[in-house]
Scaffold this active site. Structure first.
Site: not given
Ligand code: C5P
Length: 255
Positions: A74, A221
């Site tokens: 990011k 998760r």
């Molecule tokens: O399913 P879970 O909530 O565990 O996923 C977490 C992952 O999703 C993390 O690796 C986080 O960096 C990523 N994520 C993302 N973009 C978002 C929110 C979370 O890539 N908007």
């Protein structure tokens, strides 16, 4: 382009992005071994990347050569810095890499120009932010859907291949920007998943995301913390399969 490859695959595993959110490689690689062959992309984010360095990418590839690599750093900085960071990152041959769309048009252009063909995804509004988290900002920012659409438009002008967005926005982004962008959706919570102290707020199910037009689902998760991650992963894959076949039925003419 990776978008065509993903959409051209009939295998539901292709659609699953598994974040390796671990502080060390022992646990990360153990999960790669457990889920090898069941996952389209393994995602390396800040935690694992900073703990283990870029060599972790090759180690994942060695265990599961067929899975893609998603480098989720990011990036968000001035254009020159992000451009150079992108040049450095592409050496590790990830398939997907993320930048923050809030970094602005010039920053995104610098990222795409220096990506060497790696697919760049623009992160729109994080799924962990809800309207109350955006309260301190201006009126427009309080509406995550509108804010995401604005950010998405600029990311696409900059040349990003895809966008990271909540399942709450996929349908609107598809309507606005058509089929071209690869839509990647985190914040997926199957009905059966139990995530303690969840920070994700703008969430959806496998089916709502795919029906809205998501191409890839980031599911961490609910799988990682399940009593049996392989079983949870297979349950997710069944839901992906079902949603994709429902979508196909909707598209095919009925007798
Ligand atoms: O399913 P879970 O909530 O565990 O996923 C977490 C992952 O999703 C993390 O690796 C986080 O960096 C990523 N994520 C993302 N973009 C978002 C929110 C979370 O890539 N908007």
């Amino acid at each position: 382009m990776i978008t065509e490859k993903i959409r051209g695959s009939v295998n539901p595993t292709t659609r699953l992005v598994l974040p390796l959110d671990f502080p060390d490689k022992a646990r990360a690689l153990e999960l790669v071994r457990t889920l090898s062959g069941q996952v389209g992309f393994f995602k390396v984010g800040l935690e694992l990347y900073l703990s283990e360095g870029p060599s972790i990418l090759a180690q994942i590839k060695e265990i599961d050569p067929d899975a893609g690599l998603f480098l989720d750093l990011k990036l968000h900085d001035i254009p020159a810095t992000v451009g150079r960071a992108m040049e450095a990152a592409r050496k590790y041959s990830p398939d997907l890499i993320t930048i923050h769309t809030q970094g602005g048009l010039e920053m995104m252009k610098a990222a795409v120009e220096n990506s060497g063909g790696v697919a760049v995804l623009g992160v729109t509004v994080l799924t962990s932010l809800d309207p109350s988290s955006l309260d301190e900002l201006s009126d427009e920012y309080r509406k995550p859907g509108l804010y995401a659409a604005r950010l998405a438009q600029r990311a696409l002008i900059a040349g990003c291949e895809g966008l990271v967005c909540s399942s709450l926005e996929t349908a609107d982004l598809r309507n606005r920007f058509g089929q071209a962008p690869l839509l990647v959706t985190p914040g997926i919570r199957p009905d059966w998943s139990l995530v303690k102290g969840d920070d994700q707020k703008r969430i959806g199910t496998v089916s709502s995301a795919l029906t809205g037009g998501s191409d890839l689902l980031v599911i961490g998760r609910p799988i990682r913390d399940a009593p049996d991650p392989l079983e949870a992963c297979q349950r997710v894959l069944e839901e992906i399969s079902l949603a994709l076949s429902d979508l196909k039925d909707d598209l095919e003419p009925q007798d």
